[in-house]
Write a protein that holds these residues in place. Structure first.
Motif, PDB file in Angstrom:
ATOM      1  N   LEU A  52     -31.868  53.703  10.844  1.00  0.00           N
ATOM      2  CA  LEU A  52     -33.032  54.052  11.971  1.00  0.00           C
ATOM      3  C   LEU A  52     -34.077  52.700  11.796  1.00  0.00           C
ATOM      4  CD1 LEU A  52     -34.028  57.472  11.149  1.00  0.00           C
ATOM      5  CD2 LEU A  52     -32.824  56.600  13.231  1.00  0.00           C
ATOM      6  N   ASP A  53     -34.099  51.752  10.799  1.00  0.00           N
ATOM      7  CA  ASP A  53     -34.581  50.557  10.721  1.00  0.00           C
ATOM      8  C   ASP A  53     -33.823  49.587  11.537  1.00  0.00           C
ATOM      9  OD1 ASP A  53     -36.477  51.084   8.798  1.00  0.00           O
ATOM     10  OD2 ASP A  53     -35.217  50.370   7.268  1.00  0.00           O
ATOM     11  N   MET A  54     -32.671  49.876  11.871  1.00  0.00           N
ATOM     12  CA  MET A  54     -31.769  49.161  12.884  1.00  0.00           C
ATOM     13  C   MET A  54     -32.132  49.446  14.038  1.00  0.00           C
ATOM     14  SD  MET A  54     -27.961  49.551  11.050  1.00  0.00           S
ATOM     15  CE  MET A  54     -27.230  49.102  13.001  1.00  0.00           C
ATOM     16  N   MET A  55     -32.442  50.671  14.522  1.00  0.00           N
ATOM     17  CA  MET A  55     -32.965  51.071  15.597  1.00  0.00           C
ATOM     18  C   MET A  55     -34.088  50.274  15.980  1.00  0.00           C
ATOM     19  SD  MET A  55     -33.971  54.955  16.899  1.00  0.00           S
ATOM     20  CE  MET A  55     -35.259  55.030  15.966  1.00  0.00           C
ATOM     21  N   LEU A  56     -35.093  50.285  15.108  1.00  0.00           N
ATOM     22  CA  LEU A  56     -36.462  49.971  15.435  1.00  0.00           C
ATOM     23  C   LEU A  56     -36.335  48.337  15.594  1.00  0.00           C
ATOM     24  CD1 LEU A  56     -38.743  51.943  13.244  1.00  0.00           C
ATOM     25  CD2 LEU A  56     -38.399  52.228  15.640  1.00  0.00           C
ATOM     26  N   SER A  57     -35.431  47.746  15.021  1.00  0.00           N
ATOM     27  CA  SER A  57     -35.354  46.306  15.068  1.00  0.00           C
ATOM     28  C   SER A  57     -35.101  45.707  16.491  1.00  0.00           C
ATOM     29  CB  SER A  57     -34.240  45.559  14.032  1.00  0.00           C
ATOM     30  OG  SER A  57     -33.116  46.094  14.379  1.00  0.00           O
ATOM     31  N   VAL A  58     -34.379  46.711  17.264  1.00  0.00           N
ATOM     32  CA  VAL A  58     -33.865  46.368  18.629  1.00  0.00           C
ATOM     33  C   VAL A  58     -34.511  47.230  19.419  1.00  0.00           C
ATOM     34  CG1 VAL A  58     -31.474  45.343  17.884  1.00  0.00           C
ATOM     35  CG2 VAL A  58     -31.728  47.752  18.424  1.00  0.00           C
ATOM     36  N   GLN A  59     -35.206  48.182  19.182  1.00  0.00           N
ATOM     37  CA  GLN A  59     -35.958  49.128  20.145  1.00  0.00           C
ATOM     38  C   GLN A  59     -37.294  49.403  19.634  1.00  0.00           C
ATOM     39  OE1 GLN A  59     -32.406  52.076  20.609  1.00  0.00           O
ATOM     40  NE2 GLN A  59     -33.528  52.268  22.578  1.00  0.00           N
ATOM     41  N   PRO A  60     -38.200  48.319  19.436  1.00  0.00           N
ATOM     42  CA  PRO A  60     -39.495  48.648  18.574  1.00  0.00           C
ATOM     43  C   PRO A  60     -40.512  49.487  19.471  1.00  0.00           C
ATOM     44  CG  PRO A  60     -39.311  46.460  19.765  1.00  0.00           C
ATOM     45  CD  PRO A  60     -37.900  46.908  19.893  1.00  0.00           C
ATOM     46  N   ASP A  61     -40.298  49.830  20.598  1.00  0.00           N
ATOM     47  CA  ASP A  61     -41.044  50.826  21.363  1.00  0.00           C
ATOM     48  C   ASP A  61     -40.406  52.059  21.562  1.00  0.00           C
ATOM     49  OD1 ASP A  61     -42.928  48.484  21.795  1.00  0.00           O
ATOM     50  OD2 ASP A  61     -41.646  47.855  23.535  1.00  0.00           O
ATOM     51  N   VAL A  62     -39.347  52.361  20.934  1.00  0.00           N
ATOM     52  CA  VAL A  62     -38.769  53.765  21.154  1.00  0.00           C
ATOM     53  C   VAL A  62     -39.888  54.734  20.902  1.00  0.00           C
ATOM     54  CG1 VAL A  62     -37.945  53.896  18.636  1.00  0.00           C
ATOM     55  CG2 VAL A  62     -36.882  55.284  20.406  1.00  0.00           C
ATOM     56  N   LYS A  63     -39.710  55.744  21.659  1.00  0.00           N
ATOM     57  CA  LYS A  63     -40.717  56.862  21.832  1.00  0.00           C
ATOM     58  C   LYS A  63     -40.143  58.278  21.110  1.00  0.00           C
ATOM     59  CE  LYS A  63     -44.499  54.636  23.850  1.00  0.00           C
ATOM     60  NZ  LYS A  63     -43.718  53.152  23.588  1.00  0.00           N
ATOM     61  N   THR A  64     -38.906  58.473  21.731  1.00  0.00           N
ATOM     62  CA  THR A  64     -38.363  59.893  21.305  1.00  0.00           C
ATOM     63  C   THR A  64     -36.809  59.349  21.081  1.00  0.00           C
ATOM     64  OG1 THR A  64     -39.713  60.804  22.961  1.00  0.00           O
ATOM     65  CG2 THR A  64     -37.746  62.185  22.316  1.00  0.00           C
ATOM     66  N   VAL A  65     -36.359  60.110  19.964  1.00  0.00           N
ATOM     67  CA  VAL A  65     -35.025  60.074  19.699  1.00  0.00           C
ATOM     68  C   VAL A  65     -34.283  61.398  19.533  1.00  0.00           C
ATOM     69  CG1 VAL A  65     -33.800  59.482  17.457  1.00  0.00           C
ATOM     70  CG2 VAL A  65     -35.511  58.150  17.981  1.00  0.00           C
ATOM     71  N   GLY A  66     -33.098  61.214  20.190  1.00  0.00           N
ATOM     72  CA  GLY A  66     -32.325  62.392  19.846  1.00  0.00           C
ATOM     73  C   GLY A  66     -31.614  62.605  18.679  1.00  0.00           C
ATOM     74  N   LEU A  67     -31.599  63.845  18.172  1.00  0.00           N
ATOM     75  CA  LEU A  67     -30.795  64.068  16.755  1.00  0.00           C
ATOM     76  C   LEU A  67     -29.755  64.929  17.270  1.00  0.00           C
ATOM     77  CD1 LEU A  67     -33.942  64.846  14.345  1.00  0.00           C
ATOM     78  CD2 LEU A  67     -32.585  62.353  14.971  1.00  0.00           C
ATOM     79  N   LEU A  68     -28.489  64.434  17.316  1.00  0.00           N
ATOM     80  CA  LEU A  68     -27.119  65.061  17.712  1.00  0.00           C
ATOM     81  C   LEU A  68     -26.215  65.285  16.606  1.00  0.00           C
ATOM     82  CD1 LEU A  68     -25.558  66.000  19.916  1.00  0.00           C
ATOM     83  CD2 LEU A  68     -24.782  63.718  20.348  1.00  0.00           C
ATOM     84  N   TYR A  69     -26.008  66.732  16.406  1.00  0.00           N
ATOM     85  CA  TYR A  69     -25.240  66.944  15.082  1.00  0.00           C
ATOM     86  C   TYR A  69     -24.724  68.387  15.453  1.00  0.00           C
ATOM     87  CZ  TYR A  69     -29.316  69.419  13.450  1.00  0.00           C
ATOM     88  OH  TYR A  69     -30.358  70.153  13.533  1.00  0.00           O
ATOM     89  N   SER A  70     -23.845  68.811  14.395  1.00  0.00           N
ATOM     90  CA  SER A  70     -23.127  70.197  14.499  1.00  0.00           C
ATOM     91  C   SER A  70     -23.917  71.009  13.652  1.00  0.00           C
ATOM     92  CB  SER A  70     -21.668  70.015  14.041  1.00  0.00           C
ATOM     93  OG  SER A  70     -21.181  71.352  13.933  1.00  0.00           O
ATOM     94  N   ASN A  71     -23.940  72.227  14.163  1.00  0.00           N
ATOM     95  CA  ASN A  71     -24.816  73.317  13.326  1.00  0.00           C
ATOM     96  C   ASN A  71     -23.959  73.798  12.193  1.00  0.00           C
ATOM     97  OD1 ASN A  71     -23.587  74.669  15.228  1.00  0.00           O
ATOM     98  ND2 ASN A  71     -25.387  75.417  16.280  1.00  0.00           N
ATOM     99  N   SER A  72     -22.401  73.368  12.126  1.00  0.00           N
ATOM    100  CA  SER A  72     -21.561  73.958  11.249  1.00  0.00           C
ATOM    101  C   SER A  72     -21.303  72.904   9.984  1.00  0.00           C
ATOM    102  CB  SER A  72     -20.155  74.332  11.972  1.00  0.00           C
ATOM    103  OG  SER A  72     -19.734  73.464  12.684  1.00  0.00           O
ATOM    104  N   GLU A  73     -21.647  71.751  10.260  1.00  0.00           N
ATOM    105  CA  GLU A  73     -21.387  70.624   9.533  1.00  0.00           C
ATOM    106  C   GLU A  73     -22.481  70.509   8.368  1.00  0.00           C
ATOM    107  OE1 GLU A  73     -19.021  68.085   8.962  1.00  0.00           O
ATOM    108  OE2 GLU A  73     -17.728  69.105  10.527  1.00  0.00           O
ATOM    109  N   VAL A  74     -21.973  71.031   7.114  1.00  0.00           N
ATOM    110  CA  VAL A  74     -23.059  70.978   6.039  1.00  0.00           C
ATOM    111  C   VAL A  74     -23.318  69.346   5.583  1.00  0.00           C
ATOM    112  CG1 VAL A  74     -23.277  71.454   3.376  1.00  0.00           C
ATOM    113  CG2 VAL A  74     -21.928  72.927   4.968  1.00  0.00           C
TER     114      VAL A  74
END
Length: 324
Positions: free
Chosen positions: A149-171
């Motif tokens: 997420l630090d990487m994300m902010l280094s290239v997208q410092p103005d990011v407002k909303t992030v999608g969290l995409l994952y499986s609800n069956s993956e522990v």
């Protein structure tokens, strides 16, 4: 009816997988190992290939006979249970399960035996009950979520909303998603969670994020990885960078990651297993080093991001393109 027939065929295949196996160990220099892969996708395929190659190399070097039986549960708990029963009844000398469901199923199947189990690619072994078991160890691909997420902010410092995409069956995904929420909350960045279990549900979840988020984060989630090529196409066309938990995601079209090298993880798993076969102690599980940033240059161009800041964050920035 089709589902029933498919399951029956899967169980028949499980039996057939082991029909050509060698008999039990004939001497102290003949061993039989079972590799049980949870499902097909490029990360787990890469691990399996590395495990097999390293086991064979070590066996040749040591001058011993090694029989390797491979099975794939296709992400079906019933099939994995059948595989577990089969490898235990075959009295294999060691089991190498790849990914969490395969690992927990094999541990249950081998309960009451002394068969060593050396798992591969478990993000959080403690959370799924794979620690403090005498005959169980392996390798962890634990994710450094804040760094990604630090990487994300280094290239997208103005990011407002992030999608969290994952499986609800993956522990595996529970801990890094919790870490991501904590990080984003601390930065005052909003997030939208979208989950699914099947590839179709994952793709639908990714599509629902278009127009609503500036970036998407996914941990080392097997269900998302299985659908990554399609997910990357949807997000790429929308100009949304996908930050993921492993380089295999990036090779399938995601934008970037900082994680482990799965070939190296496979080799380490094989080395641990081989040392145990030769009578070595069963060590604590090993957490693989990360620190390598991998970027898909085609995706970077498609979403319009200059990733030059990554070079100041890690010693190695590896550039890849999407593999078919």
């Amino acid at each position: 009816m089709k589902k029933v027939i498919s399951l029956i065929l899967s169980l028949v295949m499980v039996s057939a997988l082991f029909s050509g196996c060698a008999s039990s160990k004939d001497s102290s220099s003949a061993y039989k190992v079972a590799i049980v892969q949870q499902l097909d996708h490029s990360s787990l395929d890469e691990i399996r290939a590395a495990v097999v190659a390293q086991l064979n190399a070590r066996a040749q070097e040591a001058g011993i006979t090694l029989s390797i039986d491979e099975a794939n549960g296709q992400n079906d708990a019933t099939v994995l249970n059948q595989i577990g029963a089969k490898v235990v009844s075959d009295q294999v000398d060691l089991i190498i399960p790849i990914a969490t469901l395969a690992a927990t199923t094999m541990v249950t199947a081998a309960e009451g035996t002394d068969i060593p189990i050396v798992y591969a690619a478990i993000s959080d072994p403690a959370s799924v009950g794979l620690t403090d078991i005498a005959n169980v160890t392996g390798t962890s691909d634990a994710l450094n979520t804040p760094f990604i997420l630090d990487m994300m902010l280094s290239v997208q410092p103005d990011v407002k909303t992030v999608g969290l995409l994952y499986s609800n069956s993956e522990v595996n995904s529970a801990t890094p998603i919790a870490q991501a929420k904590e990080y984003l909350d601390s930065k005052g960045i909003a997030y939208i969670e979208k989950t699914g279990t099947t590839s179709g549900e994952i793709l639908e979840a990714a599509s629902s994020l278009v127009g609503r988020v500036d970036a998407v984060f996914t941990p080392t989630d097997n269900a998302v990885m299985a659908a990554e090529a399609a997910v990357a196409e949807v997000l790429g066309k929308a100009g949304i960078p996908h930050y993921a938990g492993a380089d295999s995601f990036v090779q399938s079209g995601a934008f970037a990651t900082c994680g482990v090298n799965y070939t190296e993880l496979g080799k380490k798993t094989a080395d641990m297993a081989f040392d145990i076969l030769l009578g070595g102690e069963i060590p604590q599980f090993h957490v693989m080093d990360g620190g390598i940033i991998t970027v898909n240059t085609e995706t970077a161009a498609a979403v319009g991001i200059d990733y030059a800041p990554f070079s100041t964050m890690a010693g190695t920035v590896k550039e890849v393109v999407t593999t078919e």
